[in-house]
Design a protein around this motif. Sequence first.
Motif: not given
Length: 316
Positions: A225-226, A229-230, A233, A285-286, A289-290, A293, A298
């Motif tokens: 998932e990370q 997101v990256s 973004s 998306l920012y 992401d938070y 975490k 997801s």
Amino acid sequence: MNLIKISRDFVGATPDHSVVCFTIKKEYPLLYFSQLISQIAKEHNPLVSIDLSGEIGAIQAQLESSFLGNSQRYWLGYIDSLPKAVLKQWQSYLDSYQGPNSLYYVTLYDQKLEKKRNSIVIPDDLNKQEFRGLFTFFVKEPHYIDLQRIDRLYMKTDVIPLDTACLLLSYMRVMGSQSQEFYTDWLEQILLPKQSLFVLSQYLFAKRLTSFLPYWQEVKSQYPEQFWVSFWSDQLWRAAFYCKYMSESKITDAKTIGQRLPFSFLQKDYRLHCFNELYKAHQWLYDLDYDLKHGASSIGLDLFLYNFFAGYYQTN
């Protein structure tokens, strides 16, 4: 002609009142040329970039003038992206140019161009020896560990596409001593992808939902998932500012920020979007992401994509 010799000659060249035509047989290798132009800026005065989509008479007047009696080197970019009528005008002009400056441009390969003295064919792919040369030219003289890593890149393939090779150079610059994860988790995705991330991004920005969905369902589990997101973004941030710069006629800035975006977006699909929409999607998306975490599901990724196709970020 050897690609490394081409690169060295281009970087070290001085204005000689000529026109140099780089020809390509497939897609425009944007990463290669952007890195090459950056190398010129480090070692010499940077090339002057000219956007040929402007008023033809004014641009040609600039190209036919010298600055304080000194010749300039002008980068005209990939001319085949111009409308057909405009492209034909520029092809005729460049074929007969007699001005005081040096002009460089890229176009699709044509057998007729081989007869031109200053026509240079850019290869589509690099073998291992050519990759080593590219590493030496853009990064440094390879040490033993660098040669080992290059050998590993070519364990499953004989050749690597030019722009993919340039992307791998970027990874190798920052790889450090811990490279095993890159080779086990990422290399195959870069070299031998079953699906192209750029095609996925192309479908998103073109808002082709029926093409995007089956592609997304097949590839999303290949990355965590990370990563997604990256990836999204980065794509949205670049796309937002590409739209902004294009609306402000800041063509050079737009080309710089748009380097990792799909070609179709750069040419036409950016008109389907605006800065505010893409900026809001990036902000969403920012926040996701938070949340991820801190243990969120997801499913937020799928919700983000649903919202994008539904036009949620255009109105909220």
